[in-house]
Write a protein that holds these residues in place. Structure first.
Motif, short mmCIF file in Angstrom:
data_model
loop_
_atom_site.label_atom_id
_atom_site.label_comp_id
_atom_site.label_asym_id
_atom_site.label_seq_id
_atom_site.Cartn_x
_atom_site.Cartn_y
_atom_site.Cartn_z
N GLU A 106 0.83 -1.21 0.00
CA GLU A 106 0.00 0.00 0.00
C GLU A 106 0.88 1.27 0.00
OE1 GLU A 106 -3.02 -1.00 -1.11
OE2 GLU A 106 -3.84 0.53 0.27
N CYS A 107 1.97 1.23 0.77
CA CYS A 107 2.90 2.39 0.78
C CYS A 107 3.41 2.63 -0.63
CB CYS A 107 4.09 2.12 1.70
SG CYS A 107 3.64 2.00 3.44
N SER A 108 3.77 1.56 -1.29
CA SER A 108 4.30 1.68 -2.65
C SER A 108 3.22 2.24 -3.59
CB SER A 108 4.75 0.29 -3.10
OG SER A 108 5.14 0.31 -4.42
N ARG A 109 2.00 1.80 -3.41
CA ARG A 109 0.89 2.28 -4.26
C ARG A 109 0.63 3.77 -4.07
NH1 ARG A 109 -4.33 3.48 -3.50
NH2 ARG A 109 -4.50 2.66 -1.37
N ILE A 110 0.65 4.25 -2.82
CA ILE A 110 0.21 5.63 -2.57
C ILE A 110 1.35 6.65 -2.64
CG2 ILE A 110 -1.71 4.77 -1.18
CD1 ILE A 110 -0.37 5.70 1.32
N GLU A 117 12.37 4.16 -0.69
CA GLU A 117 11.96 5.09 -1.75
C GLU A 117 11.18 4.31 -2.80
OE1 GLU A 117 14.44 8.52 -3.83
OE2 GLU A 117 14.95 6.54 -4.61
N LYS A 118 10.17 4.97 -3.36
CA LYS A 118 9.49 4.35 -4.50
C LYS A 118 10.23 4.79 -5.77
CE LYS A 118 5.03 4.43 -6.90
NZ LYS A 118 3.60 4.58 -6.68
N PRO A 119 10.80 3.85 -6.51
CA PRO A 119 11.60 4.24 -7.68
C PRO A 119 10.77 5.00 -8.72
CG PRO A 119 11.88 1.91 -7.17
CD PRO A 119 10.75 2.39 -6.32
N ARG A 161 14.19 -6.55 4.33
CA ARG A 161 14.70 -6.18 3.00
C ARG A 161 13.87 -6.88 1.91
NH1 ARG A 161 19.34 -3.45 2.55
NH2 ARG A 161 20.50 -3.11 4.45
N GLU A 162 13.59 -8.16 2.15
CA GLU A 162 12.84 -8.93 1.15
C GLU A 162 11.40 -8.39 1.00
OE1 GLU A 162 13.76 -13.15 1.49
OE2 GLU A 162 11.72 -13.50 0.73
N MET A 163 10.78 -8.04 2.15
CA MET A 163 9.41 -7.52 2.08
C MET A 163 9.37 -6.19 1.33
SD MET A 163 7.41 -8.43 5.63
CE MET A 163 8.61 -8.08 6.89
N CYS A 164 10.36 -5.33 1.58
CA CYS A 164 10.42 -4.03 0.88
C CYS A 164 10.57 -4.28 -0.62
CB CYS A 164 11.59 -3.18 1.37
SG CYS A 164 11.32 -2.49 3.01
N ASP A 165 11.48 -5.19 -0.93
CA ASP A 165 11.76 -5.51 -2.33
C ASP A 165 10.50 -6.01 -3.05
OD1 ASP A 165 14.14 -5.34 -3.76
OD2 ASP A 165 14.07 -7.53 -4.10
N SER A 166 9.81 -6.94 -2.41
CA SER A 166 8.60 -7.51 -3.02
C SER A 166 7.52 -6.46 -3.20
CB SER A 166 7.99 -8.61 -2.15
OG SER A 166 8.94 -9.56 -1.87
N ALA A 167 7.52 -5.44 -2.31
CA ALA A 167 6.49 -4.40 -2.40
C ALA A 167 6.86 -3.31 -3.42
CB ALA A 167 6.30 -3.76 -1.02
N GLY A 168 8.08 -3.37 -3.95
CA GLY A 168 8.49 -2.33 -4.90
C GLY A 168 9.04 -1.10 -4.21
#
Ligand SMILES: C[S@@+](CC[C@H](N)C(=O)[O-])C[C@H]1O[C@@H](n2cnc3c(N)ncnc32)[C@H](O)[C@@H]1O
Length: 277
Positions: free
Chosen positions: A178-182, A275-277, A241-248
């Motif tokens: 959701e963080c990555s989405r918004i 950061e969201k790329p 790290r893995e969870m962040c990676d999977s979330a983008g």
């Protein structure tokens, strides 16, 4: 300036620490008579102390500026805003920016509206009806499936301070998604965890005993209290790290907290900057 409040948060609540907090509370109340202070009885999401509430807010204002690039134009989404410990310093700060804090504790959201939105209309708060074993046991919606009330790509900063420290793996995975989405592209995520580092050397010298030891092992995480997992949760750095990676979310930095007793730290909890790329 933050060292003392971080020390008091990290140390065990001995009689001396409680006395020191009482004196500090009296001092800060006199120094800032017009600051809105939540009742101490509502402050069970951190030390019940005006002094810590005040210092912690100021410390996070610095972290938001230095780590997340906060400016008066920033759009901020605050997950688990609680009693606005990190919000009150933003009153009068935002110009073209905006702030929305969400939390499942209805009475905390009501207090924030009454005491903080009334000071600055840019500070908005919303109740979300989500379940948490410690903070909202009767919440209706599953945190592992909930959609946060925010548009895609809207926010420059999303923060979740001392929230993932009370959530389980499937819930955090959903929230990071959701963080990555918004987040807007290039937007920053500032969140905290209690993490075990992949390499203990990352922590530097240890000068005190840890505040938590996380004695109970669960499937993919550890907990401090056997009777309520969400009271305080610990994750491995590699899993975060893995969870962040999977979330983008691109993980930019980790600022190790003082809770383990390490001599070098920025704050009490481990701060994860993404950061969201
Ligand atoms: C330790 S408090 C931190 C409050 C605030 N962020 C601060 O730093 O003072 C944890 C907060 O997370 C909220 N919370 C727990 N589960 C949540 C969830 N699934 N979604 C959003 N907030 C949650 C709790 O209600 C509580 O206010």
């Amino acid at each position: 300036m933050n060292r003392y409040s971080t020390f008091l948060e990290s140390s065990r609540p001995t009689r001396l620490a409680r006395l020191a907090l009482k004196v500090a509370d009296g001092y800060i109340s006199l120094r800032h008579p017009r600051q809105p202070w939540p009742p101490l009885t509502m402050m069970y999401e951190g030390p019940s102390s005006r002094w810590v509430y005040h210092r912690n807010g100021l410390a996070y204002l610095d972290h938001l500026k230095e780590l997340a690039g906060l400016t008066p134009a920033s759009r901020i989404f605050d997950i688990g805003c609680g009693l606005g410990r990190k919000t009150w310093p933003l009153a009068g700060y935002l110009e073209t920016g905006e702030y929305l804090g969400v939390d499942p504790r209805e009475e905390a959201v009501e207090w924030c509206r009454r005491s903080l939105s009334s000071r600055d209309r840019k500070l908005k708060f919303r109740h979300i009806d989500v379940q948490n074993g410690y903070y909202a046991p009767n919440g209706s919606h599953d945190a592992a499936a909930i959609t946060l009330p925010a548009d895609d790509d809207r926010y420059d900063i999303v923060m979740a301070n001392s929230v993932f420290t009370h959530m389980l793996p499937g819930e955090i995975a959903n929230y990071l998604g959701e963080c990555s989405r918004i987040l807007a592209p290039g937007g920053r995520l500032l969140c905290t965890f209690f993490m075990s580092p992949d390499s203990p050397a990352a922590l530097g010298p240890i000068s005190a005993s840890p505040r938590y030891t996380f004695p109970y092992e669960r499937d993919g995480y550890r907990v401090q209290h056997d009777n309520c997992d969400e009271h305080v949760v610990n994750y491995r750095e590699s899993d975060v790290r893995e969870m962040c990676d999977s979330a983008g979310i691109r993980l930019l930095d980790i600022k190790w907290g003082s809770w383990r007793g390490n001599a070098r730290y920025l704050d009490f909890q481990d701060i994860v900057l993404g950061e969201k790329p």
